[in-house]
Design a protein around this motif. Sequence first.
Motif, PDB file in Angstrom:
ATOM      1  N   MET A  89     109.224  73.624  18.419  1.00  0.00           N
ATOM      2  CA  MET A  89     109.302  72.718  19.405  1.00  0.00           C
ATOM      3  C   MET A  89     108.232  71.485  18.790  1.00  0.00           C
ATOM      4  SD  MET A  89     108.530  72.159  23.748  1.00  0.00           S
ATOM      5  CE  MET A  89     109.427  73.633  23.669  1.00  0.00           C
ATOM      6  N   ASN A  90     108.781  70.164  18.608  1.00  0.00           N
ATOM      7  CA  ASN A  90     107.748  69.226  18.139  1.00  0.00           C
ATOM      8  C   ASN A  90     106.680  68.600  19.173  1.00  0.00           C
ATOM      9  OD1 ASN A  90     108.529  66.844  19.450  1.00  0.00           O
ATOM     10  ND2 ASN A  90     110.316  66.471  18.069  1.00  0.00           N
ATOM     11  N   LEU A  91     105.754  68.037  18.664  1.00  0.00           N
ATOM     12  CA  LEU A  91     104.492  67.548  19.526  1.00  0.00           C
ATOM     13  C   LEU A  91     104.920  66.606  20.470  1.00  0.00           C
ATOM     14  CD1 LEU A  91     101.487  68.045  20.083  1.00  0.00           C
ATOM     15  CD2 LEU A  91     101.109  66.242  18.351  1.00  0.00           C
ATOM     16  N   PHE A  92     105.754  65.922  20.282  1.00  0.00           N
ATOM     17  CA  PHE A  92     106.184  64.958  21.316  1.00  0.00           C
ATOM     18  C   PHE A  92     106.752  65.564  22.340  1.00  0.00           C
ATOM     19  CE2 PHE A  92     109.614  62.401  23.134  1.00  0.00           C
ATOM     20  CZ  PHE A  92     108.766  61.127  23.749  1.00  0.00           C
ATOM     21  N   THR A  93     107.861  66.480  21.965  1.00  0.00           N
ATOM     22  CA  THR A  93     108.620  67.364  23.060  1.00  0.00           C
ATOM     23  C   THR A  93     107.460  68.108  23.918  1.00  0.00           C
ATOM     24  OG1 THR A  93     110.248  67.164  21.734  1.00  0.00           O
ATOM     25  CG2 THR A  93     110.304  68.801  23.541  1.00  0.00           C
ATOM     26  N   GLU A  94     106.619  68.725  23.297  1.00  0.00           N
ATOM     27  CA  GLU A  94     105.673  69.497  24.143  1.00  0.00           C
ATOM     28  C   GLU A  94     104.670  68.587  25.184  1.00  0.00           C
ATOM     29  OE1 GLU A  94     103.057  71.880  21.555  1.00  0.00           O
ATOM     30  OE2 GLU A  94     104.747  72.534  20.507  1.00  0.00           O
ATOM     31  N   ARG A  95     104.412  67.587  24.600  1.00  0.00           N
ATOM     32  CA  ARG A  95     103.674  66.587  25.503  1.00  0.00           C
ATOM     33  C   ARG A  95     104.555  65.932  26.763  1.00  0.00           C
ATOM     34  NH1 ARG A  95     100.407  63.156  20.959  1.00  0.00           N
ATOM     35  NH2 ARG A  95      99.108  64.389  20.385  1.00  0.00           N
TER      36      ARG A  95
END
Length: 109
Positions: free
Chosen positions: A1-7
Amino acid sequence: MNLFTERAIRIITEIPPGRVMTYGQVAAAAGSPRGARQVVRILHSMSQKYELPWHRIINAQGGISTPEKAETKGIHQRDFLEKEGVVFTSNGKIDLSIYRWFPQDAEEY
């Protein structure tokens, strides 16, 4: 999962009952000011898996955005928000000056 999605998932999860954020607001707080459509995709594909309060995300005009063929989803969204104490205006919008939620430390995400 990419950082944007996690945030974005973390931000959406933290929206308290009775408060809302816009798609663009979530995107900006998650680090991608032009990523509102990405937020839509996250809600569509991950709401169930991560138990996201998808109903607390609305459009920038304070309205519920649903495709014409998904009208019942919009009715459910309004019902969920009203049960949390959100009041809709006579034109079916939410007063963002009252109900919009701002993460305290958006840079933290």
